[in-house]
Design a protein around this motif. Structure first.
Motif, PDB file in Angstrom:
ATOM      1  N   SER B   9     -78.745  73.088 -90.595  1.00 46.33           N
ATOM      2  CA  SER B   9     -79.103  73.109 -92.028  1.00 46.33           C
ATOM      3  C   SER B   9     -77.782  72.253 -92.230  1.00 46.33           C
ATOM      4  CB  SER B   9     -79.119  74.452 -93.167  1.00 46.33           C
ATOM      5  OG  SER B   9     -79.306  74.715 -94.132  1.00 46.33           O
ATOM      6  N   PHE B  10     -78.359  71.778 -92.746  1.00 45.01           N
ATOM      7  CA  PHE B  10     -76.799  70.308 -93.347  1.00 45.01           C
ATOM      8  C   PHE B  10     -76.915  70.004 -95.248  1.00 45.01           C
ATOM      9  CE2 PHE B  10     -79.367  67.518 -91.554  1.00 45.01           C
ATOM     10  CZ  PHE B  10     -80.246  66.670 -92.931  1.00 45.01           C
ATOM     11  N   ASP B  11     -75.826  70.484 -96.110  1.00 44.97           N
ATOM     12  CA  ASP B  11     -75.733  69.207 -97.565  1.00 44.97           C
ATOM     13  C   ASP B  11     -74.795  68.088 -96.648  1.00 44.97           C
ATOM     14  OD1 ASP B  11     -74.468  68.753 -99.236  1.00 44.97           O
ATOM     15  OD2 ASP B  11     -73.669  70.826 -99.953  1.00 44.97           O
ATOM     16  N   ASN B  14     -71.655  64.187 -98.577  1.00 38.97           N
ATOM     17  CA  ASN B  14     -70.418  63.626 -98.091  1.00 38.97           C
ATOM     18  C   ASN B  14     -71.259  62.828 -97.556  1.00 38.97           C
ATOM     19  OD1 ASN B  14     -69.139  64.890-100.107  1.00 38.97           O
ATOM     20  ND2 ASN B  14     -69.011  66.503 -98.682  1.00 38.97           N
ATOM     21  N   HIS B  56     -80.577  66.426 -98.255  1.00 38.69           N
ATOM     22  CA  HIS B  56     -80.223  67.741 -97.322  1.00 38.69           C
ATOM     23  C   HIS B  56     -80.928  68.178 -96.505  1.00 38.69           C
ATOM     24  CE1 HIS B  56     -77.424  67.625-100.883  1.00 38.69           C
ATOM     25  NE2 HIS B  56     -78.303  67.130-101.348  1.00 38.69           N
ATOM     26  N   ALA B  57     -80.893  68.286 -95.621  1.00 40.94           N
ATOM     27  CA  ALA B  57     -82.042  69.518 -95.368  1.00 40.94           C
ATOM     28  C   ALA B  57     -81.990  71.269 -94.684  1.00 40.94           C
ATOM     29  CB  ALA B  57     -81.704  68.976 -93.597  1.00 40.94           C
ATOM     30  N   LYS B  85     -68.037  72.889 -92.275  1.00 37.80           N
ATOM     31  CA  LYS B  85     -69.005  73.209 -93.145  1.00 37.80           C
ATOM     32  C   LYS B  85     -69.470  72.684 -94.120  1.00 37.80           C
ATOM     33  CE  LYS B  85     -64.747  76.623 -92.316  1.00 37.80           C
ATOM     34  NZ  LYS B  85     -65.025  77.006 -91.275  1.00 37.80           N
ATOM     35  N   ASP B  86     -70.131  72.536 -93.801  1.00 43.77           N
ATOM     36  CA  ASP B  86     -71.819  71.941 -94.757  1.00 43.77           C
ATOM     37  C   ASP B  86     -72.412  71.479 -93.782  1.00 43.77           C
ATOM     38  OD1 ASP B  86     -69.990  69.154 -93.731  1.00 43.77           O
ATOM     39  OD2 ASP B  86     -69.893  68.505 -95.923  1.00 43.77           O
ATOM     40  N   VAL B  88     -75.244  73.610 -90.361  1.00 42.16           N
ATOM     41  CA  VAL B  88     -74.559  74.859 -89.374  1.00 42.16           C
ATOM     42  C   VAL B  88     -76.149  74.735 -88.742  1.00 42.16           C
ATOM     43  CG1 VAL B  88     -75.139  77.097 -89.605  1.00 42.16           C
ATOM     44  CG2 VAL B  88     -73.100  75.584 -91.509  1.00 42.16           C
ATOM     45  N   ARG B 125     -75.298  72.189-108.901  1.00 40.51           N
ATOM     46  CA  ARG B 125     -76.103  70.768-109.327  1.00 40.51           C
ATOM     47  C   ARG B 125     -75.761  69.307-108.211  1.00 40.51           C
ATOM     48  NH1 ARG B 125     -70.536  71.869-109.121  1.00 40.51           N
ATOM     49  NH2 ARG B 125     -68.924  70.625-108.254  1.00 40.51           N
ATOM     50  N   HIS B 126     -75.675  69.732-107.464  1.00 40.56           N
ATOM     51  CA  HIS B 126     -75.784  69.014-105.900  1.00 40.56           C
ATOM     52  C   HIS B 126     -76.621  69.082-105.233  1.00 40.56           C
ATOM     53  CE1 HIS B 126     -74.483  72.949-104.574  1.00 40.56           C
ATOM     54  NE2 HIS B 126     -74.535  72.520-102.858  1.00 40.56           N
ATOM     55  N   LEU B 127     -77.719  69.701-105.541  1.00 40.47           N
ATOM     56  CA  LEU B 127     -79.051  69.975-104.981  1.00 40.47           C
ATOM     57  C   LEU B 127     -80.031  69.395-106.612  1.00 40.47           C
ATOM     58  CD1 LEU B 127     -78.620  73.298-103.030  1.00 40.47           C
ATOM     59  CD2 LEU B 127     -78.169  70.769-102.476  1.00 40.47           C
ATOM     60  N   MET B 249     -84.936  67.826-100.022  1.00 43.09           N
ATOM     61  CA  MET B 249     -84.505  68.073 -98.762  1.00 43.09           C
ATOM     62  C   MET B 249     -85.216  68.694 -97.728  1.00 43.09           C
ATOM     63  SD  MET B 249     -83.255  72.343 -99.560  1.00 43.09           S
ATOM     64  CE  MET B 249     -81.011  72.288 -99.963  1.00 43.09           C
TER      65      MET B 249
END
Lengths: 281, 281
Positions: B9-11, B14, B56-57, B85-86, B88, B125-127, B249
């Motif tokens: 899973s990742f944001d 960045n 994202h995923a 941290k972004d 996992v 807001r980032h999603l 995503m």
């Protein structure tokens, strides 16, 4: 002079809390600067209370007096265009001259979020305390019931509390568990635990100390009924540690906007009148 | 050699996308570096497909071959301790030697999120793509039904697509609306619109161009049935613009882990064999 009351949502991750401080970079600073840019007025806003560094608000409320004739429906968009992306004004209303965001508040609700899955949620990592160890959630649910009522919450207040009186009323406290992100067949994924707590006022760090203590109950280090003994002790050292700020969110502040002026203050609100802020979570 | 398959899973906020690039700072780079730190092996991982910068995923899948004897249950924690941290890792499993994250994939699901409330959600807001204008959501719901089936999706592919063949099968496409964050009495708050789309493969920018086109349907600039005409045109200029990456995503990748080896590839998967990646959303 018009008295305007606004509801603001903010992600507190990158701020030193709500209320202005010598070091700057607070939510209040940004709101006052946006108002200055829009109206040319140097105004001090009144928040419903403080929030600590890193703490968030879904619906914080503030008010201010202005000479501006800008129509009510244009304020939100105009201010949002002048605010950073992590601060958004959701509502604006015109209120009676006597309305005061702090003194007129009837009830406040905080939410605290604990992610009790084995691994953190990357998308909500700024909003959740991650607790991968197994928790006895039923014990935690029982423990919160002992917090409801009118008590002296000294045991759950920061030693730095400036309040003379630590008696508050908690109207409701309950835990909800969201298991939608749990992986199938992984017993160590316990879901996302949300504590909702509503009261007539909160002492400095009160919700975070309650959460730190609830986690000890969840870990089996304390019994749910210990909450009663901790309340009776009226001693900060009787309770658990202060949980991280990032899991805390000011969820809602309730008013009776139909009233002409604030009702005679209750005990907790009376004391607030003497002090700068009721809530310093 | 063991063949390990992991879910990550990742944001993507960045990062320059999933797959390694000359400029670095991709999800793949960080995963390979964490594996190197843990095992000492310089390994190339195989992702189920690419994702673009900012995408994202929730559940991306990758596999790699390793000599390491580290027990299966220790990989997630050990790698997560070496990742930012972004990013996992949620699951690890040992798979048959022939398993290949890209070739063995049966179905992929993407989610695209449009916040159609008047003001953005500061916490997500980032999603979310924020679209404050009024949308005809029923028209959008009708439009997505015309996407389901086996078609040549050239009109919904980037002009830079390197694929010879643009025929894909969309098994399901539907819209869900979450109104839980709508303010009471504010008709301009239409809720959060989520498009879920499942297929055997996706072309470069395919979901984002579909969303850009659906928004035109929602705005009344196109009719829902126009989707059929757009598909028939097999021309990128017939469709709408490419929606922002941050609302996208990768939701899930499905496999049949019980099989000894991949099934004979379908048409879309056959083509993938020749090409570096199936999905470059």
């Amino acid at each position: 002079m018009r008295n305007l009351c606004m509801t603001v949502s903010f992600d507190g991750t990158n701020y030193y809390g709500f209320q202005s401080q010598p070091d700057g970079n607070t939510i209040q600073d940004h709101l006052e600067e946006a108002i200055r840019q829009l109206t040319g007025e140097k105004i001090k806003i009144i928040g419903s209370g403080r929030t600590d560094a890193g703490v968030h608000a879904y619906r914080q409320v503030f008010n201010f007096h202005t000479q501006s004739a800008i129509p009510l429906e244009r304020w939100c968009l105009a201010l949002n265009g002048r605010l950073p992306k992590d601060i958004v004004i959701l509502e604006a209303r015109e209120v009676k001259p006597g309305f005061h965001s702090r003194h007129s508040a009837k009830r406040k609700t905080y939410r605290y979020t604990i992610n009790a899955n084995q691994y953190p949620d990357v998308f909500l990592r700024h909003l959740q305390l991650h607790h991968p160890g197994i928790l006895d959630i039923d014990a935690m649910k029982e423990a919160v019931t002992y917090l409801i009522g009118t008590f002296d919450y000294t045991s759950f207040a920061s030693r730095h509390s400036t309040k003379q009186n630590h008696v508050r009323t908690i109207y409701d406290a309950h835990i909800e568990v969201d298991r939608s992100k749990c992986r199938e067949g992984h017993p160590r994924d316990q879901g996302v635990i949300e504590l909702f707590i509503t009261g007539n006022g909160f002492l400095q760090h009160m919700v975070r100390i309650i959460v730190g203590t609830l986690l000890q109950v969840g870990e089996g280090k304390r019994n749910p009924v210990d909450i009663q003994r901790i309340l009776e002790a009226k001693d900060r050292s009787a309770a658990g540690p202060t949980a991280e700020g990032k899991g805390l969110m000011l969820w809602n502040v309730e008013y009776n906007f139909m009233e002409d002026k604030p009702e005679p203050p209750s005990f907790a609100l009376d004391e607030v009148e003497e002090d700068e802020a009721d809530s310093t979570e």
